[in-house]
Design an enzyme around this catalytic site. Structure first.
Site, PDB file in Angstrom:
ATOM      1  N   TYR A 191       2.601  15.024  12.406  1.00 58.52           N
ATOM      2  CA  TYR A 191       2.226  13.862  11.595  1.00 58.52           C
ATOM      3  C   TYR A 191       3.368  13.460  10.675  1.00 58.52           C
ATOM      4  CZ  TYR A 191      -2.696  14.796  12.798  1.00 58.52           C
ATOM      5  OH  TYR A 191      -3.867  14.978  13.464  1.00 58.52           O
ATOM      6  N   ARG A 221     -14.585  20.434   7.488  1.00 62.87           N
ATOM      7  CA  ARG A 221     -13.292  19.829   7.810  1.00 62.87           C
ATOM      8  C   ARG A 221     -12.196  20.877   7.673  1.00 62.87           C
ATOM      9  NH1 ARG A 221     -10.964  14.231   5.162  1.00 62.87           N
ATOM     10  NH2 ARG A 221      -9.106  14.155   6.481  1.00 62.87           N
ATOM     11  N   MET A 222     -11.504  21.154   8.787  1.00 63.59           N
ATOM     12  CA  MET A 222     -10.551  22.265   8.817  1.00 63.59           C
ATOM     13  C   MET A 222      -9.416  22.094   7.819  1.00 63.59           C
ATOM     14  SD  MET A 222     -10.300  23.613  12.689  1.00 63.59           S
ATOM     15  CE  MET A 222      -9.896  22.103  13.522  1.00 63.59           C
ATOM     16  N   LYS A 223      -9.048  20.831   7.598  1.00 56.52           N
ATOM     17  CA  LYS A 223      -7.979  20.534   6.642  1.00 56.52           C
ATOM     18  C   LYS A 223      -8.284  21.126   5.262  1.00 56.52           C
ATOM     19  CE  LYS A 223      -6.129  16.450   4.318  1.00 56.52           C
ATOM     20  NZ  LYS A 223      -6.182  14.979   4.262  1.00 56.52           N
ATOM     21  N   ASP A 237      -4.341  24.187  19.890  1.00 54.79           N
ATOM     22  CA  ASP A 237      -5.084  24.322  18.627  1.00 54.79           C
ATOM     23  C   ASP A 237      -4.346  25.236  17.645  1.00 54.79           C
ATOM     24  OD1 ASP A 237      -7.130  22.602  19.203  1.00 54.79           O
ATOM     25  OD2 ASP A 237      -8.559  24.168  19.813  1.00 54.79           O
ATOM     26  N   HIS A 293      -4.772   4.461  16.029  1.00 59.93           N
ATOM     27  CA  HIS A 293      -4.723   5.191  17.305  1.00 59.93           C
ATOM     28  C   HIS A 293      -5.147   4.318  18.491  1.00 59.93           C
ATOM     29  CE1 HIS A 293      -3.542   9.311  16.611  1.00 59.93           C
ATOM     30  NE2 HIS A 293      -4.465   9.538  15.686  1.00 59.93           N
ATOM     31  N   GLU A 316     -10.260   9.625  17.078  1.00 63.06           N
ATOM     32  CA  GLU A 316     -10.099   8.252  17.575  1.00 63.06           C
ATOM     33  C   GLU A 316     -10.768   8.013  18.926  1.00 63.06           C
ATOM     34  OE1 GLU A 316      -7.817  10.660  17.228  1.00 63.06           O
ATOM     35  OE2 GLU A 316      -6.212  10.537  18.694  1.00 63.06           O
ATOM     36  N   HIS A 343      -6.149   4.987   9.972  1.00 57.81           N
ATOM     37  CA  HIS A 343      -5.493   5.926  10.882  1.00 57.81           C
ATOM     38  C   HIS A 343      -6.150   5.888  12.269  1.00 57.81           C
ATOM     39  CE1 HIS A 343      -3.338   9.750  11.799  1.00 57.81           C
ATOM     40  NE2 HIS A 343      -4.378   9.921  12.591  1.00 57.81           N
ATOM     41  N   GLU A 344      -7.463   6.006  12.293  1.00 56.50           N
ATOM     42  CA  GLU A 344      -8.144   6.057  13.597  1.00 56.50           C
ATOM     43  C   GLU A 344      -8.063   4.707  14.303  1.00 56.50           C
ATOM     44  OE1 GLU A 344      -8.413   8.968  14.350  1.00 56.50           O
ATOM     45  OE2 GLU A 344      -8.568   9.895  12.377  1.00 56.50           O
ATOM     46  N   GLU A 358       0.671  11.087  16.776  1.00 57.92           N
ATOM     47  CA  GLU A 358       0.323  11.183  15.350  1.00 57.92           C
ATOM     48  C   GLU A 358       1.396  10.593  14.424  1.00 57.92           C
ATOM     49  OE1 GLU A 358      -2.593  11.630  14.451  1.00 57.92           O
ATOM     50  OE2 GLU A 358      -3.489  12.586  16.202  1.00 57.92           O
TER      51      GLU A 358
HETATM   52  N1  BES Z   1      -6.594  12.891  16.637  1.00 56.46           N
HETATM   53  C1  BES Z   1      -6.651  13.444  15.335  1.00 56.46           C
HETATM   54  C2  BES Z   1      -7.555  14.646  15.221  1.00 56.46           C
HETATM   55  C3  BES Z   1      -7.213  15.777  16.152  1.00 56.46           C
HETATM   56  C4  BES Z   1      -5.898  16.146  16.391  1.00 56.46           C
HETATM   57  C5  BES Z   1      -8.207  16.499  16.758  1.00 56.46           C
HETATM   58  C6  BES Z   1      -5.610  17.199  17.254  1.00 56.46           C
HETATM   59  C7  BES Z   1      -7.918  17.535  17.612  1.00 56.46           C
HETATM   60  C8  BES Z   1      -6.615  17.889  17.862  1.00 56.46           C
HETATM   61  C9  BES Z   1      -7.064  12.402  14.300  1.00 56.46           C
HETATM   62  O1  BES Z   1      -6.590  11.130  14.568  1.00 56.46           O
HETATM   63  C10 BES Z   1      -6.489  12.798  12.969  1.00 56.46           C
HETATM   64  O2  BES Z   1      -5.304  12.859  12.873  1.00 56.46           O
HETATM   65  N2  BES Z   1      -7.331  13.053  11.974  1.00 56.46           N
HETATM   66  C11 BES Z   1      -6.913  13.396  10.642  1.00 56.46           C
HETATM   67  C12 BES Z   1      -7.129  12.255   9.699  1.00 56.46           C
HETATM   68  C13 BES Z   1      -5.940  11.450   9.377  1.00 56.46           C
HETATM   69  C14 BES Z   1      -6.202  10.447   8.277  1.00 56.46           C
HETATM   70  C15 BES Z   1      -4.646  12.159   9.190  1.00 56.46           C
HETATM   71  C16 BES Z   1      -7.763  14.541  10.135  1.00 56.46           C
HETATM   72  O3  BES Z   1      -8.738  14.905  10.808  1.00 56.46           O
HETATM   73  O4  BES Z   1      -7.459  15.065   9.091  1.00 56.46           O
HETATM   74 ZN    ZN Z   2      -4.472  11.039  14.233  1.00 54.56          ZN
END
Ligand code: BES
Ligand code: ZN
Length: 583
Positions: free
Chosen positions: A383, A569-571, A375, A299, A271, A295-296, A318
């Site tokens: 969240y 993407r780490m997710k 981290d 923020h 964001e 989402h962004e 979050e």
């Molecule tokens: N601010 C976060 C990303 C973040 C969090 C970066 C903590 C570094 C440290 C961003 O708003 C976020 O939550 N991104 C999510 C997407 C969302 C739709 C849940 C993501 O990257 O998965």
């Molecule tokens: Zn977020």
């Protein structure tokens, strides 16, 4: 003085001074992967102090000067995650309310964690290199010496010199560009951020970027090859902004641009003020990106206007943002879809609790981060436990309309400030003065400070979930001989979000039941029925591949390998690699 530290992730002393403005001059050197910087910090003394301490990490500090006379400095030994405190001793001590400008010349390290440098070969255009930053949570200190704590907010302006032909963008309003007076081969891009921001929202990107206008206050930016596609895909941006404004008030950041990063960007979205950074995996052609953009955009209020005071209160950022994201989704696509997303979110919370362990204190909504790298604490907990608490309160206190009123008043009250969970809770009790008897029934200790799943689960409208659960049940109960009864018609009338939920429930069943109900044969037949191998939506693809790997289907290995190498993407990457570890 450690006992009064407001932020265990920062060495800077917000009790002594506050940075009110930051003026940056950066020269970006692609040959050496170094940024040469000059920063002028305008500091306000909060109390009498002879010195100023800033956060740095991997920075080479060259000179430090101060507006009130000669200054000396020392860099303390480095802490692995937090970096090195830069202690600046001023020639005359500051009295409370004094201001001073400190000027620091420095260089960043080529291995700075905030900065990703790409070679031309790693870009789509192949001609120019690329640089992007990611400062959240505590990486800003690798880019600029600063008070790298979200408890401090400042405005900023910047000038960034880059090779001709490249474009620099920052988390600020664009303020034109000029030829670099010191180098005919360079251009200087200028920026202004007149709204107070915490350090983690400082952001920079440099690349061969192009833009298209997608709305009255929005451009989409990317390399040339993607820009038209992106303009098409993100066409709903203005609509989302308007829905958000109708919920929580005026958007104060003027422009809202989107930057589509190269595939190695580690998050779905970030964001950064005035310009959200997003992963290119959103561009899959099925509009599933609206959730991330919502989402962004959310923020812009929760996080960027009202900011967590330190990373222990990250759920304020979050959790509220998930709450707003899903409200926006409900307004645009219908309440049943908001409910479905809420249910799916609960599943994600279960996943995180399982990965961390249900006794792990990092699964507390408010974890203790002393000695912990934020981290390493990152998960779905802030969240989804945060969202769960807000949905629970919504249901307890009188429903959506009523609770949105609270969220708006929380934003109005704390805009431009940083807050703790206690500030939030005090305001909750004050806002719902006549409902404190209901609030007394909330198990605050359980929600805030206990690990594992929350003390209560919100209730959901399951109208969209039911069809998915029915199909899950059919698959689980089907013996090998019945598996050919499934076919594309099963998913035909489902929203992509229902397909996501269907797979998420299957995965959950697979995790929870022994023996896991899904056999190799099941996934093979599911591929035959639904051809999920060919789906481009990353959210679906990711869960599908997890299911295949769970069931040990070897054909999925090359697909999973492709997924973890074609994007960063780490997710998606972390869970997929976990299957490798588990054999
Ligand atoms: N601010 C976060 C990303 C973040 C969090 C970066 C903590 C570094 C440290 C961003 O708003 C976020 O939550 N991104 C999510 C997407 C969302 C739709 C849940 C993501 O990257 O998965
Ligand atoms: Zn977020």
């Amino acid at each position: 003085m450690d006992d009064e530290r407001v932020d265990s992730c920062s060495f800077s002393c917000p009790h002594d001074v506050h940075t009110v403005h930051l003026s940056l001059k950066l020269r970006v050197h692609f040959e050496t992967h170094v940024v040469h910087g000059v920063v002028r910090l305008s500091l306000l003394a909060v109390r009498d102090t002879p010195s100023v301490v800033l956060d740095t990490k991997g920075l080479q500090i060259k000179t430090v000067t101060a507006s009130n006379g000669p200054a000396s400095f020392s860099v303390r030994p480095a802490h692995a995650a937090l970096g090195s405190a830069l202690e600046i001793t001023l020639s005359s001590a500051l009295k409370r309310d004094d201001t001073v400008e400190v000027k620091i010349e420095y260089e960043t390290s080529p291995s700075a964690l905030a900065l990703q440098w790409l070679t031309p070969e790693q870009t789509a255009g192949k001609k120019f290199p690329y640089l992007f930053s990611q400062c959240q949570a505590i990486h800003c200190r690798c880019m600029v010496p600063c008070q790298d704590t979200p408890s401090v907010k400042s405005t900023y302006d910047a000038q960034v010199s880059v090779p001709n032909g490249m474009v620099a963008l920052m988390s600020a309003i664009r303020d034109g560009s000029d030829p670099d007076p010191d180098d005919a081969l360079r251009t200087v891009f200028k920026f202004k951020q007149p709204v107070l921001i915490p350090s983690y929202l400082l952001a920079l990107v440099v690349g061969a970027l192009e833009s298209r206008k997608i709305g009255p206050r929005s451009y989409v930016w990317s390399e040339k090859d993607m820009v038209d596609k992106a303009a098409f895909e993100f066409a709903e941006t203005e609509k989302i902004l308007q829905v958000a404004e109708s919920l929580v008030g005026k958007y104060v950041w003027c422009s809202y641009d989107l930057l589509i990063l190269p595939p190695s960007f580690p998050y779905g979205g970030m964001e950064n003020p005035c310009i959200t950074f997003v992963t290119p995996t959103l561009i899959a052609g099925d509009r599933s990106l609206a959730g991330v953009v919502a989402h962004e955009i959310a923020h812009s209020w929760t996080g960027n206007l009202v900011t967590n005071n330190n990373w222990e209160h990250f759920w304020l950022n979050e959790g509220h943002t998930m709450y707003l994201e899903r409200l926006i989704c409900g307004k645009m696509l219908g309440e049943p879809l908001r409910q479905l997303e809420a249910i799916e979110g609960w599943n994600r919370l279960k996943d995180s609790v399982k990965v961390f362990g249900e006794q792990n204190p990092l699964t507390n909504l408010i974890p203790n981060l002393d000695g912990i790298d934020p981290d390493d604490a990152f998960s779905s907990v802030p969240y989804e436990k945060g969202f769960g608490l807000l949905l629970h309160l919504e249901q307890l206190l009188g429903g959506q309309e009523v609770f949105v009123g609270f969220v708006k008043s929380y934003i109005d009250k704390f805009a431009y400030q940083s807050v703790t969970s206690e500030d939030w809770k005090n305001h909750l009790y004050e806002y719902f003065k006549d409902k404190n008897h209901l609030l007394e029934n909330v198990d605050w200790k359980g929600w805030f400070y206990s690990p594992g799943m929350p003390p209560v689960q919100p209730k959901y409208d399951t109208s969209l979930a039911d069809a998915c659960l029915k199909l899950v049940d059919q698959w689980i109960k089907a013996g090998d001989e019945n598996l050919h009864a499934f076919g594309p018609a099963d998913l035909k009338d489902m929203h992509s979000f229902q397909v996501i939920y269907f797979l998420s429930e299957l995965l959950q069943a697979q995790e929870e039941q022994t023996p896991p109900p899904f056999s190799l044969k099941h996934v093979q037949m599911m591929q035959q029925a639904y051809n999920l191998n060919d789906v481009t939506n990353y959210e679906i693809r990711f869960r599908w591949l997890c299911l295949c790997l769970q069931a040990k289907w070897e054909n999925a290995i090359p697909l999973a390998l492709r997924m973890v190498t074609e994007q960063g993407r780490m997710k998606y990457i972390r869970p997929l690699y976990r299957y490798r570890k588990n054999g």
